[in-house]
Design a protein around this motif. Structure first.
Motif, PDB file in Angstrom:
ATOM      1  N   CYS A   1      46.605 105.759  -9.843  1.00  0.00           N
ATOM      2  CA  CYS A   1      45.528 104.977  -9.242  1.00  0.00           C
ATOM      3  C   CYS A   1      46.053 104.309  -7.981  1.00  0.00           C
ATOM      4  N   TYR A   2      45.342 104.498  -6.893  1.00  0.00           N
ATOM      5  CA  TYR A   2      45.674 103.890  -5.607  1.00  0.00           C
ATOM      6  C   TYR A   2      44.473 103.056  -5.181  1.00  0.00           C
ATOM      7  N   VAL A   3      44.679 101.755  -5.001  1.00  0.00           N
ATOM      8  CA  VAL A   3      43.612 100.847  -4.609  1.00  0.00           C
ATOM      9  C   VAL A   3      43.734 100.626  -3.104  1.00  0.00           C
ATOM     10  N   LEU A   4      42.724 101.073  -2.362  1.00  0.00           N
ATOM     11  CA  LEU A   4      42.731 100.998  -0.912  1.00  0.00           C
ATOM     12  C   LEU A   4      41.929  99.788  -0.452  1.00  0.00           C
TER      13      LEU A   4
ATOM     14  N   ASP B   1      48.822 100.194 -13.873  1.00  0.00           N
ATOM     15  CA  ASP B   1      49.869 100.650 -12.957  1.00  0.00           C
ATOM     16  C   ASP B   1      49.268 101.245 -11.689  1.00  0.00           C
ATOM     17  N   CYS B   2      48.647 100.402 -10.871  1.00  0.00           N
ATOM     18  CA  CYS B   2      48.040 100.855  -9.617  1.00  0.00           C
ATOM     19  C   CYS B   2      48.988 100.613  -8.452  1.00  0.00           C
ATOM     20  N   THR B   3      48.896 101.472  -7.464  1.00  0.00           N
ATOM     21  CA  THR B   3      49.556 101.241  -6.190  1.00  0.00           C
ATOM     22  C   THR B   3      48.504 100.665  -5.251  1.00  0.00           C
ATOM     23  N   PHE B   4      48.799  99.511  -4.678  1.00  0.00           N
ATOM     24  CA  PHE B   4      47.874  98.897  -3.733  1.00  0.00           C
ATOM     25  C   PHE B   4      48.249  99.322  -2.328  1.00  0.00           C
TER      26      PHE B   4
ATOM     27  N   GLY C   1      42.907 111.991 -16.435  1.00  0.00           N
ATOM     28  CA  GLY C   1      43.952 112.847 -15.896  1.00  0.00           C
ATOM     29  C   GLY C   1      43.846 113.053 -14.397  1.00  0.00           C
ATOM     30  N   ALA C   2      42.771 112.587 -13.807  1.00  0.00           N
ATOM     31  CA  ALA C   2      42.580 112.712 -12.359  1.00  0.00           C
ATOM     32  C   ALA C   2      43.343 111.598 -11.643  1.00  0.00           C
ATOM     33  N   VAL C   3      43.580 111.801 -10.368  1.00  0.00           N
ATOM     34  CA  VAL C   3      44.118 110.764  -9.491  1.00  0.00           C
ATOM     35  C   VAL C   3      42.922 110.010  -8.923  1.00  0.00           C
TER      36      VAL C   3
ATOM     37  N   SER D   1      48.510  98.856  10.310  1.00  0.00           N
ATOM     38  CA  SER D   1      49.607  98.498   9.424  1.00  0.00           C
ATOM     39  C   SER D   1      49.179  98.944   8.033  1.00  0.00           C
ATOM     40  N   ILE D   2      50.031  99.709   7.362  1.00  0.00           N
ATOM     41  CA  ILE D   2      49.698 100.204   6.028  1.00  0.00           C
ATOM     42  C   ILE D   2      50.824  99.774   5.093  1.00  0.00           C
ATOM     43  N   GLU D   3      50.480  98.908   4.133  1.00  0.00           N
ATOM     44  CA  GLU D   3      51.454  98.375   3.199  1.00  0.00           C
ATOM     45  C   GLU D   3      51.149  98.874   1.792  1.00  0.00           C
ATOM     46  N   LEU D   4      52.179  99.398   1.149  1.00  0.00           N
ATOM     47  CA  LEU D   4      52.071  99.899  -0.219  1.00  0.00           C
ATOM     48  C   LEU D   4      52.826  98.957  -1.148  1.00  0.00           C
ATOM     49  N   SER D   5      52.186  98.544  -2.225  1.00  0.00           N
ATOM     50  CA  SER D   5      52.867  97.701  -3.198  1.00  0.00           C
ATOM     51  C   SER D   5      52.403  98.036  -4.598  1.00  0.00           C
TER      52      SER D   5
END
Length: 138
Positions: free
Chosen positions: A29-32, A119-122, A101-103, A134-138
């Motif tokens: 999971c990626y939260v944009l 467990d998401c990536t922000f 099972g999907a992204v 600026s793109i920040e991943l956390s």
């Protein structure tokens, strides 16, 4: 751990999305987050291309979620901008789909933090004064 990038063009934002897709596993999971027009959908286009998705990627603002199955992993592109209350997530099968099972790439997912998988990536996209991102991943 936070990782930071600067994108000077749409092409660089798409390339960063491709790079991010290499880390994807089922149920990722990626939260944009970021203002309207910051580049969240361009990042998603690159991510989808990196997965091998062949369909055209557009923002699912009115559909809430679009599903793409042509890549190495199924991709769900969410846009929660129009939702006002967390209970509305039930209407779009949020909980079932995010565990399928999907992204999931979730635009405006920060509106409902308690509904997000553990467990998401922000991914925060910020437009800088010079127009770069600026793109920040956390």
């Amino acid at each position: 751990m936070t990782r930071s990038f600067v994108s000077h063009s749409v092409e660089e934002t798409i390339a960063l999305g491709r790079m991010l897709s290499e880390e994807a596993v089922p149920d990722s999971c990626y939260v944009l987050t970021g203002d309207l027009g910051a580049g969240k959908t361009h990042l998603t286009k690159g991510f989808a291309a990196g997965l091998g998705v062949t369909e055209d990627i557009t923002s699912p603002t009115f559909a809430i979620v679009e599903s793409y199955d042509s890549g190495r992993l199924p991709l769900l592109h969410w846009d929660l901008y129009r939702l006002e209350e967390e209970w509305e997530l039930d209407d779009v099968d949020w909980y079932g789909l995010t565990e399928s099972g999907a992204v999931s790439l979730v635009e405006w997912g920060d509106k409902f933090p308690s509904a997000l998988p553990d467990d998401c990536t922000f991914v925060k996209v910020t437009v800088l004064e010079d127009g770069s991102r600026s793109i920040e991943l956390s």
